[in-house]
Design a protein around this motif. Structure first.
Motif: not given
Length: 338
Positions: A29-33, A36-47
């Motif tokens: 949750a601290r990265i993406a709830p 879909q939210t994670a995929l929308d900003d994958w360059h940031r959330t994936e690492p």
């Protein structure tokens, strides 16, 4: 890494990072709830998600027990679900069952339909339908989730846009198919909600099993605890996932979170024919329509019925050590009372 969506009662679930052995998980949750939210900003959330996965895997984070039955499909709903038919052997058999030949173009141009994506089933939820006479069938498939994909992308470039891999049960209502297709406008009623595996996995986590944009693992399909299919997803796949993604993006951009399916995993027999049932030493079938077609070829008529109320289907992939890779799709067919 491995990701899941906890079925917490919300529309999109709660994003969880899951350990390699599927034993433990921790909230992302601290990265993406949500996924879909994670995929929308994958360059940031994936690492950040990869780092969380490493901490969970090493024991730096203890996490909690991962309960597959508490998971939703990784994307409980998606902006787009486009299902291909990459295993032309399956197309050949199913069309023969309808008395139709396959055009030569099917070997060079992927077949694809756009399915409903607003209400996927959890992987352990029942398949609830009002009438078993509709011809209820499972279809065991591999599916990928993409990031944002530009229109007109080539297959070579499309491979880098594949972010996650998972299993699918693309449920079909076979006795509704023929009438719908005869209208010349594609599937609708014959394709109810699909279900996906409890866990979605990044391609690199799959190691050498993911190569040439295909998953080289055996897809186990059991019906009422009896083996139905043991097809190898890496064999007889006419179009790989990069080709399928590029095909879907021919005339449009694909938004992050687009799901692309392989179609029913299907292997030919060693003689190039339709193959044998598992009981007879073959790889079997990932759907009942194929088995019924083989029965027609061999005996003049089908002997196996489609699924009825109370039937249970299991779809799973295990690695060389016998460990589940994506978790298990396990569903019971139940009657829907209108």
């Amino acid at each position: 890494m491995k990701l899941a969506s906890l079925n917490d009662g919300t529309r999109d679930g709660a994003l969880m990072v899951v350990s390699r052995d599927l034993a433990r998980c921790t909230s992302a949750a601290r990265i993406a709830p949500t996924l879909q939210t994670a995929l929308d900003d994958w360059h940031r959330t994936e690492p950040a998600l990869q780092a969380l996965f490493a901490d969970l895997q090493s024991g730096a984070i203890s996490g909690q027990a991962f309960d597959q039955a508490a998971a939703h499909s990784p994307l409980p709903r998606a902006f787009q679900w486009a299902d291909g038919s990459a295993y032309v052997n399956h197309v050949h058999l199913v069309r023969r069952a309808r008395g139709a030949e396959i055009p030569e173009s099917f070997w060079t141009d992927p077949l694809m339909y756009q399915g409903g994506s607003d209400d996927f089933l959890p992987p352990h939820a029942p398949i609830v339908l009002p009438d078993e006479a509709w011809g209820i069938d499972m279809e065991a498939e591999i599916a990928v989730i993409t990031g944002d994909v530009p229109m007109g992308i080539t297959p070579t470039r499309a491979s880098s846009h594949i972010k996650l891999v998972m299993l699918a049960n693309d449920i079909s209502l076979r006795n509704l198919l023929k009438a719908e297709l005869a209208k010349g406008f594609g599937f609708f009623h014959a394709k109810p909600s699909s279900a996906f595996s409890p866990v979605a996995v990044t391609p690199e986590e799959l190691g050498t099993a993911w190569r040439n944009n295909k998953l080289h693992h055996v897809v186990e399909v059991d019906l009422n605890d009896v083996p139905l299919g043991r097809a190898d997803a890496g064999i007889d796949m006419t179009f790989d996932f990069a080709q399928l993604v590029a095909h879907a993006a021919k005339s449009r951009r694909l938004g992050a979170g687009t799901i692309i399916g392989s179609g029913t995993v299907s292997n030919r027999g060693i003689d190039g024919g339709p193959g044998l049932p598992v009981d007879d030493g073959g790889r079997g079938y990932s759907c009942l329509a194929e088995l019924r077609m083989v029965e027609i070829i061999n005996h003049g008529q089908p002997h196996t019925s489609f699924m009825t109320f109370g039937d249970r289907v299991r779809i799973e992939i295990c690695d060389e050590a016998g460990k589940s890779v994506f978790g298990r799709i396990e569903q019971i067919v139940e009657k829907y009372d209108v």
